[in-house]
Design an enzyme around this catalytic site. Structure first.
Site, mmCIF file in Angstrom:
data_model
loop_
_atom_site.group_PDB
_atom_site.id
_atom_site.type_symbol
_atom_site.label_atom_id
_atom_site.label_comp_id
_atom_site.label_asym_id
_atom_site.label_seq_id
_atom_site.Cartn_x
_atom_site.Cartn_y
_atom_site.Cartn_z
ATOM 1 N N HIS A 146 56.489 33.044 -62.177
ATOM 2 C CA HIS A 146 58.026 32.837 -61.719
ATOM 3 C C HIS A 146 58.980 33.464 -62.428
ATOM 4 C CE1 HIS A 146 60.962 29.796 -60.199
ATOM 5 N NE2 HIS A 146 61.393 30.016 -61.515
ATOM 6 N N GLU A 147 59.039 33.168 -63.865
ATOM 7 C CA GLU A 147 59.834 33.573 -64.742
ATOM 8 C C GLU A 147 59.821 35.202 -64.983
ATOM 9 O OE1 GLU A 147 61.917 31.685 -66.123
ATOM 10 O OE2 GLU A 147 60.826 29.825 -65.566
ATOM 11 N N HIS A 150 61.839 36.386 -61.908
ATOM 12 C CA HIS A 150 63.174 36.538 -62.309
ATOM 13 C C HIS A 150 63.666 37.542 -62.978
ATOM 14 C CE1 HIS A 150 64.882 32.456 -60.914
ATOM 15 N NE2 HIS A 150 63.948 31.662 -61.842
ATOM 16 N N GLU A 224 65.631 30.484 -57.180
ATOM 17 C CA GLU A 224 64.560 29.823 -57.403
ATOM 18 C C GLU A 224 63.558 30.255 -56.323
ATOM 19 O OE1 GLU A 224 63.773 28.313 -60.145
ATOM 20 O OE2 GLU A 224 65.457 29.378 -60.765
#
Length: 291
Positions: A146-147, A150, A224
């Site tokens: 997930h990071e 980003h 997100e």
């Protein structure tokens, strides 16, 4: 309300500081002419301060994040967990087509992680000790993905550009409205620009900045969903759903500094308009629907 004000104050800190510097050095474009306000001059200065503040914040983001959280970058792994973290992020970064981020651990009881940095190839991914202690490796892998997503999506830069545009309009409107108010108070249509005007402008920047933060947070919530989808591609949808379910079970106070909460895996718990993250159940539903 205190938390909202703290969050907004963090986002506006550099911008307000630049405004003060501009005033102290006498280069403020508070100018009256016979035809009225110098809109062009105010707009140029607003853009310089607005984008300047955003890009200074971006350039300092890794250093500030390390300083505020006490994150320790893993340079030479000292245990199997650190080695696994490095190898997992390296594999995910290669899969996402970005340079290897710095990987760090910070001491905090909650399950959280964040990514920050000036570019896709100059980023930092950090995880909390609470996350390492309370999540399985599959769940941690999904959070890391997930990071990394980003970073791969360029979210830090995009957020900076959006903040710069909004800062510009905030400063511009604050100065134009401040000019009108100052003229009305002083009754001087050809002068002004003193400390009263300066105080009015700062107050307007803070107030308008709070409204602008609603737009920033709406964009953050959309990011997100994209990062969750990116994690599903890099680590597997089921792992990301499991990670979010675990977050929901242990969801509590977010101890990340306000300046980087928008880049964490867990949100800040503020009212919805000012929340950087959508509700976890909405994120899980979006993953299950393939969105």
């Amino acid at each position: 309300m205190r938390r909202i004000l703290l969050f907004v104050a963090t986002n506006l800190a550099v911008m307000v500081l630049l405004t003060i510097i501009v005033k102290l050095f006498g280069i403020d474009t508070y100018t009256y002419s016979k035809t009225g306000i110098n809109f062009k001059g105010i707009l140029i200065l607003s853009a310089v301060i607005g984008f300047g503040g955003s890009f200074i914040s971006l350039a300092m983001s890794k250093w500030v994040a390390k300083w505020q959280t006490g994150a320790k970058v893993i340079e030479n792994p000292t245990n199997p967990t650190e080695s696994w973290l490095l190898s997992t992020v390296r594999r995910q970064a290669q899969g996402a087509g970005i340079g290897m981020p710095e990987v760090a651990i910070y001491d905090a009881p909650e399950m959280n992680a964040f990514a920050t940095g000036a570019s896709r190839n100059n980023a930092l991914v950090a995880v909390s000790t609470g996350l390492l202690q309370q999540m399985s490796r599959d769940e941690i892998e999904a959070v890391l993905a997930h990071e990394v997503s980003h970073v791969a999506n360029g979210d830090m830069v995009t957020m900076t550009l959006l903040q710069g545009v909004l800062n510009t309009f905030v400063i511009f409107l604050a100065r134009v409205i401040g000019t009108v108010i100052d003229r009305a108070i002083s009754g001087n249509r050809e002068g002004g620009g003193g400390m009263a005007y300066f105080a009015i402008v700062i107050a307007l920047q803070i107030g308008l900045g709070m409204l602008a933060s609603i737009v920033i947070m709406a964009f953050s919530r959309w990011r997100e969903f994209r990062a969750d989808a990116g994690s599903a591609r890099l680590s597997g949808k089921d792992k990301m759903i499991a990670a979010l379910s675990r977050l929901a079970q242990g969801h509590g106070e977010n101890n990340l500094p306000k300046a980087i909460q928008a880049f964490g895996i867990a949100g800040g718990g503020m009212r919805k308009l000012f929340s950087s993250h959508p509700p976890i159940e909405e994120r899980i539903a979006a993953l299950r629907a393939g969105r």
